[in-house]
Design an enzyme around this catalytic site. Structure first.
Site, PDB file in Angstrom:
ATOM      1  N   HIS A 307      88.808   3.918  20.443  1.00  0.00           N
ATOM      2  CA  HIS A 307      90.094   3.328  20.091  1.00  0.00           C
ATOM      3  C   HIS A 307      89.929   2.516  18.820  1.00  0.00           C
ATOM      4  CE1 HIS A 307      93.863   1.172  20.443  1.00  0.00           C
ATOM      5  NE2 HIS A 307      94.227   2.112  21.288  1.00  0.00           N
ATOM      6  N   ASP A 364      94.607   7.204  27.478  1.00  0.00           N
ATOM      7  CA  ASP A 364      94.959   8.620  27.612  1.00  0.00           C
ATOM      8  C   ASP A 364      93.978   9.393  28.468  1.00  0.00           C
ATOM      9  OD1 ASP A 364      97.269   8.561  26.046  1.00  0.00           O
ATOM     10  OD2 ASP A 364      96.043   8.437  24.254  1.00  0.00           O
TER      11      ASP A 364
HETATM   12  N1  ACO Z   1      83.982  11.290  20.097  1.00  0.00           N
HETATM   13  C1  ACO Z   1      82.892  11.232  19.327  1.00  0.00           C
HETATM   14  N2  ACO Z   1      82.690  10.347  18.323  1.00  0.00           N
HETATM   15  C2  ACO Z   1      83.675   9.460  18.103  1.00  0.00           C
HETATM   16  C3  ACO Z   1      84.868   9.451  18.866  1.00  0.00           C
HETATM   17  C4  ACO Z   1      85.000  10.397  19.901  1.00  0.00           C
HETATM   18  N3  ACO Z   1      86.112  10.430  20.658  1.00  0.00           N
HETATM   19  N4  ACO Z   1      85.679   8.454  18.427  1.00  0.00           N
HETATM   20  C5  ACO Z   1      85.028   7.872  17.418  1.00  0.00           C
HETATM   21  N5  ACO Z   1      83.810   8.468  17.214  1.00  0.00           N
HETATM   22  C6  ACO Z   1      82.777   8.048  16.272  1.00  0.00           C
HETATM   23  C7  ACO Z   1      83.113   8.448  14.817  1.00  0.00           C
HETATM   24  O1  ACO Z   1      82.590   9.707  14.507  1.00  0.00           O
HETATM   25  C8  ACO Z   1      82.471   7.324  14.042  1.00  0.00           C
HETATM   26  O2  ACO Z   1      81.089   7.566  14.018  1.00  0.00           O
HETATM   27  P1  ACO Z   1      80.190   7.089  12.730  1.00  0.00           P
HETATM   28  O3  ACO Z   1      80.318   5.601  12.682  1.00  0.00           O
HETATM   29  O4  ACO Z   1      78.811   7.566  13.031  1.00  0.00           O
HETATM   30  O5  ACO Z   1      80.808   7.763  11.543  1.00  0.00           O
HETATM   31  C9  ACO Z   1      82.677   6.085  14.930  1.00  0.00           C
HETATM   32  O6  ACO Z   1      82.757   6.608  16.266  1.00  0.00           O
HETATM   33  C10 ACO Z   1      83.948   5.298  14.617  1.00  0.00           C
HETATM   34  O7  ACO Z   1      85.059   6.194  14.693  1.00  0.00           O
HETATM   35  P2  ACO Z   1      86.288   6.182  13.699  1.00  0.00           P
HETATM   36  O8  ACO Z   1      86.897   7.537  13.674  1.00  0.00           O
HETATM   37  O9  ACO Z   1      85.897   5.570  12.390  1.00  0.00           O
HETATM   38  O10 ACO Z   1      87.249   5.153  14.443  1.00  0.00           O
HETATM   39  P3  ACO Z   1      88.785   5.021  14.218  1.00  0.00           P
HETATM   40  O11 ACO Z   1      89.121   3.643  14.630  1.00  0.00           O
HETATM   41  O12 ACO Z   1      89.185   5.453  12.860  1.00  0.00           O
HETATM   42  O13 ACO Z   1      89.406   6.099  15.248  1.00  0.00           O
HETATM   43  C11 ACO Z   1      90.242   7.092  17.229  1.00  0.00           C
HETATM   44  C12 ACO Z   1      89.864   5.768  16.508  1.00  0.00           C
HETATM   45  C13 ACO Z   1      91.158   7.910  16.317  1.00  0.00           C
HETATM   46  C14 ACO Z   1      91.018   6.741  18.494  1.00  0.00           C
HETATM   47  C15 ACO Z   1      88.939   7.873  17.547  1.00  0.00           C
HETATM   48  O14 ACO Z   1      88.128   7.104  18.420  1.00  0.00           O
HETATM   49  C16 ACO Z   1      89.222   9.252  18.177  1.00  0.00           C
HETATM   50  O15 ACO Z   1      89.435  10.220  17.440  1.00  0.00           O
HETATM   51  N6  ACO Z   1      89.240   9.349  19.560  1.00  0.00           N
HETATM   52  C17 ACO Z   1      89.592  10.591  20.231  1.00  0.00           C
HETATM   53  C18 ACO Z   1      91.113  10.772  20.248  1.00  0.00           C
HETATM   54  C19 ACO Z   1      91.793   9.835  21.213  1.00  0.00           C
HETATM   55  O16 ACO Z   1      91.406   9.692  22.372  1.00  0.00           O
HETATM   56  N7  ACO Z   1      92.891   9.214  20.725  1.00  0.00           N
HETATM   57  C20 ACO Z   1      93.731   8.323  21.544  1.00  0.00           C
HETATM   58  C21 ACO Z   1      93.601   6.909  21.114  1.00  0.00           C
HETATM   59  S1  ACO Z   1      94.550   5.878  22.175  1.00  0.00           S
HETATM   60  C22 ACO Z   1      96.113   6.003  21.598  1.00  0.00           C
HETATM   61  O17 ACO Z   1      96.422   6.295  20.476  1.00  0.00           O
HETATM   62  C23 ACO Z   1      97.151   5.778  22.555  1.00  0.00           C
END
Ligand code: ACO
Length: 429
Positions: A307, A364
């Site tokens: 998140h 979610d």
């Molecule tokens: N699976 C694997 N790796 C992940 C995931 C995941 N679900 N989420 C984040 N990471 C990793 C990224 O690759 C990144 O790694 P790095 O530092 O080595 O490059 C690190 O964790 C940080 O992730 P970011 O993408 O920079 O975090 P951001 O805050 O931009 O994204 C998000 C948050 C979009 C929710 C992300 O965690 C994601 O894509 N999750 C899966 C989709 C999801 O469940 N979305 C619902 C969110 S809740 C809502 O909107 C109601």
């Protein structure tokens, strides 16, 4: 003495005010930065940028705290009805009995949609995604209620528009569902609760007297409350930015629905179940999915994990996890996908990659499991989220309007070509 932040640019020092929120959150007010220094700030994804000062929702991602207007999400989910929470978010205080009766009455009496809208639904192809239908239908409401387009925003018009939208969204959502199932549309029933009426329009058929199951009604009430607001997230920011151009509320919320649809935002609840189904169908070890999620050359992510603001735990996920267990037990549902979800959660929570990055199951991850147990088709999951989020979008739009916030218009750092002369077609390489 009030705090300030000092920025040194090209050897010159500038001072900017520091703001402190009611929960001691601190911000540097750079609203005069460009005018004073010629510089702008760059923050892709607005990870460190506050777009507004808001009194609606408080969120502390590090400590897993979420409050609406000061009330904890745990208490509201336990004790309140969705309509009380909607009132709280929009008007700022919990309603007294008289206020709630008036609110419920007004909502109940606006649930019908114009009969012409049926023809819009008929034109959608079978299998049209319900989020696409919902977004279009909500935008089209503005054409039936032109007073909503008045940029001067008369308070009576705004009030009516807000109530109409809350009242009609469940009707439109249920119609989208009926369109894809081919079943007849059900008209709203005014003696049911907001959630009960939605259930009746979803699952009722004209030949039977639909009985509202209190277990399902209570679970949906809780889910809607948990989704009702989440400060300046992607869809809410969209609603505020669209509304800042003085676009009407229907169009602003329609844009919010579109933003919510994406799998990185509300669409994740659909993506979670699709992922769990794929894991079950393929039968490959869970570890191979975890490895894929960690592999930077693979675009696969564990949906429902991580998140933007919660880096410890998502308080909504805790409540929903318990609710999912309760609902499944009460309905006697035994879902193999839930077993996979639990195993996946355990493996991920003990994996260094996920622990280091603070990637926990989000709201979610579990909501999809409840929706599935309630018999809601996967492509309707994000519609359920939108129904819950609606009062938050409305409250945020109203706050933005009342504060007369300026039009949302970010700047950029241009990286394209510098000025060059036009080349005639025949002279181009
Ligand atoms: N699976 C694997 N790796 C992940 C995931 C995941 N679900 N989420 C984040 N990471 C990793 C990224 O690759 C990144 O790694 P790095 O530092 O080595 O490059 C690190 O964790 C940080 O992730 P970011 O993408 O920079 O975090 P951001 O805050 O931009 O994204 C998000 C948050 C979009 C929710 C992300 O965690 C994601 O894509 N999750 C899966 C989709 C999801 O469940 N979305 C619902 C969110 S809740 C809502 O909107 C109601």
């Amino acid at each position: 003495m009030s705090e300030t932040a000092r920025i040194i640019l090209e050897g010159q020092e500038y001072e900017f005010p520091v703001l402190t929120g009611s929960e001691n959150e601190k911000a540097i007010d750079i609203s005069k930065l460009r005018g004073t220094t010629g510089y702008i700030t760059l923050d892709p994804g607005f990870k460190n940028t506050g777009s507004t000062q808001s009194g609606i929702t408080y969120l502390d991602g590090e400590n897993g705290v979420l409050r609406y207007r000061g009330y904890s999400i745990e208490e509201l989910a336990e004790k309140a009805s969705f309509m009380e929470v909607a009132y709280l978010l929009i008007y700022g205080e919990l309603p007294n009995k008289e206020q709630l009766d008036y609110f419920n009455d007004s909502i109940t009496h606006h649930t019908l949609v114009h009969e012409n809208m049926k023809r819009f639904f008929e034109a959608f192809p079978l299998g049209a995604h319900p989020m696409g239908m919902l977004s279009s239908m909500v935008a089209s409401l503005s054409t039936f209620y032109p007073e909503s387009q008045n940029p001067n925003r008369d308070i009576t018009d705004i009030e009516k528009t807000m109530h109409r939208l809350i009242a009609k969204m469940p009707t439109l959502a249920a119609q989208a569902y009926k369109h894809n199932t081919g079943l007849p549309t059900m008209y709203p029933k005014n003696d049911l609760s907001y959630v009960g009426n939605f259930m009746h329009m979803m699952w009722g058929v004209p030949s039977e007297d639909y009985k509202v199951d209190p277990v399902i009604e209570s679970a949906l009430n809780k889910l809607f409350i948990l989704h009702a607001d989440h400060e300046q997230n992607c869809s809410t920011s969209t609603v505020r930015v669209v509304g800042s151009s003085q676009a009407n509320l229907y169009s602003s919320v329609s844009a919010g629905i579109a933003a919510l649809w994406g799998p990185l935002h509300g669409g994740a609840n659909q993506a979670v179940i699709e992922m769990l189904e794929a894991i079950r169908a393929e039968g490959t070890p869970l570890q191979s999915w975890i490895d894929r999620a960690k592999d930077k050359t693979d675009s696969f992510r564990l949906m429902g994990f991580g998140h933007r603001v919660y880096k410890n735990f998502d308080p909504r996920a805790r409540i929903i996890k318990k609710a999912a267990d309760d609902v499944l037990a009460q309905l006697g549902v035994n879902d193999p996908v839930l077993d996979i979800a639990k195993q996946l959660e355990e493996v991920a929570l003990n994996d260094e990659y996920f622990v280091q990055r603070g990637l926990y199951p989000n709201v979610d991850f579990y909501s999809g499991i409840i929706y599935r147990a309630l018999g809601i088709p996967t492509d309707m999951f994000t519609v359920m989220f939108a129904l819950g989020r609606l009062p938050g979008w409305i409250g945020q739009w109203k706050e933005m309007t009342e504060n007369r916030e300026p039009i949302g218009r970010p700047r950029q750092v241009y990286t394209g070509a510098t000025q060059r002369a036009f080349v005639a077609l025949n002279d181009r390489a």
